[in-house]
Motif scaffolding. Structure first.
Motif, PDB file in Angstrom:
ATOM      1  N   GLU A  46       0.896  -1.316   0.002  1.00 38.31           N
ATOM      2  CA  GLU A  46      -0.041  -0.001  -0.091  1.00 38.31           C
ATOM      3  C   GLU A  46       0.825   1.075   0.062  1.00 38.31           C
ATOM      4  OE1 GLU A  46      -3.979   1.133   2.490  1.00 38.31           O
ATOM      5  OE2 GLU A  46      -2.012   1.271   3.619  1.00 38.31           O
ATOM      6  N   GLN A  47       1.992   1.219   0.853  1.00 37.53           N
ATOM      7  CA  GLN A  47       2.603   2.481   0.858  1.00 37.53           C
ATOM      8  C   GLN A  47       3.655   2.754  -0.434  1.00 37.53           C
ATOM      9  OE1 GLN A  47       4.962   2.248   4.555  1.00 37.53           O
ATOM     10  NE2 GLN A  47       3.595   1.515   5.486  1.00 37.53           N
ATOM     11  N   LYS A  48       4.021   1.534  -1.042  1.00 39.17           N
ATOM     12  CA  LYS A  48       4.411   1.698  -2.426  1.00 39.17           C
ATOM     13  C   LYS A  48       3.774   2.274  -3.452  1.00 39.17           C
ATOM     14  CE  LYS A  48       7.292  -0.938  -5.820  1.00 39.17           C
ATOM     15  NZ  LYS A  48       7.718  -2.430  -6.078  1.00 39.17           N
ATOM     16  N   ALA A  49       2.632   1.752  -3.406  1.00 36.64           N
ATOM     17  CA  ALA A  49       1.485   2.434  -4.254  1.00 36.64           C
ATOM     18  C   ALA A  49       1.164   3.893  -4.053  1.00 36.64           C
ATOM     19  CB  ALA A  49       0.365   1.598  -4.392  1.00 36.64           C
ATOM     20  N   ALA A  50       1.098   4.188  -2.844  1.00 38.09           N
ATOM     21  CA  ALA A  50       0.909   5.805  -2.640  1.00 38.09           C
ATOM     22  C   ALA A  50       2.105   6.562  -2.719  1.00 38.09           C
ATOM     23  CB  ALA A  50       0.464   5.819  -1.083  1.00 38.09           C
ATOM     24  N   LEU A  51       3.172   6.054  -2.604  1.00 40.22           N
ATOM     25  CA  LEU A  51       4.365   6.774  -2.644  1.00 40.22           C
ATOM     26  C   LEU A  51       5.095   6.568  -4.165  1.00 40.22           C
ATOM     27  CD1 LEU A  51       5.896   6.109   0.804  1.00 40.22           C
ATOM     28  CD2 LEU A  51       4.611   8.319  -0.051  1.00 40.22           C
ATOM     29  N   THR A  52       4.553   6.030  -5.065  1.00 42.12           N
ATOM     30  CA  THR A  52       5.273   5.782  -6.232  1.00 42.12           C
ATOM     31  C   THR A  52       5.255   7.129  -6.910  1.00 42.12           C
ATOM     32  OG1 THR A  52       4.182   3.760  -6.695  1.00 42.12           O
ATOM     33  CG2 THR A  52       4.720   4.792  -8.617  1.00 42.12           C
ATOM     34  N   GLY A  53       6.547   7.358  -7.399  1.00 39.67           N
ATOM     35  CA  GLY A  53       6.766   8.652  -8.211  1.00 39.67           C
ATOM     36  C   GLY A  53       7.234   9.879  -7.209  1.00 39.67           C
ATOM     37  N   GLY A  55       9.740  11.392  -4.474  1.00 37.13           N
ATOM     38  CA  GLY A  55      11.118  11.542  -4.024  1.00 37.13           C
ATOM     39  C   GLY A  55      11.320  11.210  -2.811  1.00 37.13           C
ATOM     40  N   PRO A  56      12.762  10.688  -2.149  1.00 32.97           N
ATOM     41  CA  PRO A  56      12.706  10.663  -0.893  1.00 32.97           C
ATOM     42  C   PRO A  56      12.583  11.824   0.070  1.00 32.97           C
ATOM     43  CG  PRO A  56      14.681  10.464  -2.120  1.00 32.97           C
ATOM     44  CD  PRO A  56      13.816  10.691  -2.984  1.00 32.97           C
ATOM     45  N   GLU A  57      12.688  13.117  -0.375  1.00 33.93           N
ATOM     46  CA  GLU A  57      12.394  14.255   0.233  1.00 33.93           C
ATOM     47  C   GLU A  57      11.017  14.668   0.170  1.00 33.93           C
ATOM     48  OE1 GLU A  57      15.005  15.406   2.138  1.00 33.93           O
ATOM     49  OE2 GLU A  57      15.967  13.777   1.513  1.00 33.93           O
ATOM     50  N   ALA A  58      10.098  14.177  -0.539  1.00 37.02           N
ATOM     51  CA  ALA A  58       9.011  14.553  -0.700  1.00 37.02           C
ATOM     52  C   ALA A  58       8.115  14.537   0.569  1.00 37.02           C
ATOM     53  CB  ALA A  58       8.224  13.815  -1.696  1.00 37.02           C
ATOM     54  N   PRO A  59       7.202  15.566   1.032  1.00 37.43           N
ATOM     55  CA  PRO A  59       6.366  15.385   2.115  1.00 37.43           C
ATOM     56  C   PRO A  59       5.279  14.142   2.254  1.00 37.43           C
ATOM     57  CG  PRO A  59       5.921  17.439   1.002  1.00 37.43           C
ATOM     58  CD  PRO A  59       6.933  16.597   0.301  1.00 37.43           C
ATOM     59  N   ILE A  60       5.108  13.840   3.136  1.00 39.70           N
ATOM     60  CA  ILE A  60       4.028  12.772   3.329  1.00 39.70           C
ATOM     61  C   ILE A  60       2.936  13.593   3.917  1.00 39.70           C
ATOM     62  CG2 ILE A  60       2.912  10.522   4.324  1.00 39.70           C
ATOM     63  CD1 ILE A  60       5.969   9.496   3.762  1.00 39.70           C
ATOM     64  N   ASP A  61       1.986  14.295   3.058  1.00 40.14           N
ATOM     65  CA  ASP A  61       0.844  15.003   3.669  1.00 40.14           C
ATOM     66  C   ASP A  61      -0.216  14.208   3.849  1.00 40.14           C
ATOM     67  OD1 ASP A  61      -0.014  14.916   1.164  1.00 40.14           O
ATOM     68  OD2 ASP A  61       0.696  16.980   0.506  1.00 40.14           O
ATOM     69  N   ALA A  62      -1.326  15.003   4.197  1.00 38.34           N
ATOM     70  CA  ALA A  62      -2.499  14.400   4.367  1.00 38.34           C
ATOM     71  C   ALA A  62      -3.162  13.676   3.059  1.00 38.34           C
ATOM     72  CB  ALA A  62      -3.787  15.431   4.802  1.00 38.34           C
ATOM     73  N   ALA A  63      -3.046  14.477   2.112  1.00 41.48           N
ATOM     74  CA  ALA A  63      -3.415  13.614   0.843  1.00 41.48           C
ATOM     75  C   ALA A  63      -2.891  12.276   0.489  1.00 41.48           C
ATOM     76  CB  ALA A  63      -3.299  14.619  -0.553  1.00 41.48           C
ATOM     77  N   VAL A  64      -1.544  12.284   0.584  1.00 39.79           N
ATOM     78  CA  VAL A  64      -0.824  11.014   0.638  1.00 39.79           C
ATOM     79  C   VAL A  64      -1.307  10.047   1.627  1.00 39.79           C
ATOM     80  CG1 VAL A  64       1.380   9.895   1.007  1.00 39.79           C
ATOM     81  CG2 VAL A  64       1.348  12.143  -0.546  1.00 39.79           C
ATOM     82  N   LEU A  65      -1.636  10.453   2.672  1.00 39.97           N
ATOM     83  CA  LEU A  65      -1.919   9.521   4.182  1.00 39.97           C
ATOM     84  C   LEU A  65      -3.177   8.942   3.676  1.00 39.97           C
ATOM     85  CD1 LEU A  65      -0.772  11.057   7.193  1.00 39.97           C
ATOM     86  CD2 LEU A  65       0.259   9.112   6.223  1.00 39.97           C
ATOM     87  N   ASP A  66      -4.452   9.722   2.761  1.00 47.52           N
ATOM     88  CA  ASP A  66      -5.484   9.366   2.542  1.00 47.52           C
ATOM     89  C   ASP A  66      -5.503   8.289   1.620  1.00 47.52           C
ATOM     90  OD1 ASP A  66      -6.975  11.251   4.077  1.00 47.52           O
ATOM     91  OD2 ASP A  66      -7.168  12.580   2.434  1.00 47.52           O
TER      92      ASP A  66
END
Length: 111
Positions: A46-53, A55-66
């Motif tokens: 699930e995390q891999k799918a949500a974080l695809t594309g 970068g390692p410095e990209a913030p994990i904000d509410a939209a990503v957590l959703d």
């Protein structure tokens, strides 16, 4: 001492109070994922799918957590079954004796 100087004594205590329960939750989640067969792989997918594309410095904000409802449900279940608790800290306002032990005013105790 460096953090206390940078943040101020009261702010340092507030920061440390927030970190401890978070660390306890993360530790409990990791342990629970290992005990519950298959969860590590499901959460990782699930995390891999949500974080695809991203970068390692990209913030994990509410939209990503959703995009990670399984992680959210797993965190809630971990909190339900293994709540990160700690005793309430109390500072004595006056000298006190308890169980034959003298405690001066200002002593931090837990209830």
């Amino acid at each position: 001492a460096l953090l206390a100087a940078a943040l101020g004594e009261g702010r340092l205590a507030d920061a440390l109070d927030a970190v401890e329960p978070t660390a306890a939750l993360v530790t409990s989640m990791l342990a629970m994922a290992e005990r519950q067969g298959g969860w590590s792989a499901r959460l990782a997918a699930e995390q891999k799918a949500a974080l695809t594309g991203a970068g390692p410095e990209a913030p994990i904000d509410a939209a990503v957590l959703d995009e990670m409802p399984l992680l959210h449900a797993f965190a809630l279940e971990t909190l339900r079954t293994q709540p990160p608790t700690r005793p309430q800290r109390l500072r004595l306002e006056r000298d006190t004796a308890a169980g034959g032990v003298s405690l001066p005013a200002g002593t931090v105790v837990a209830a």
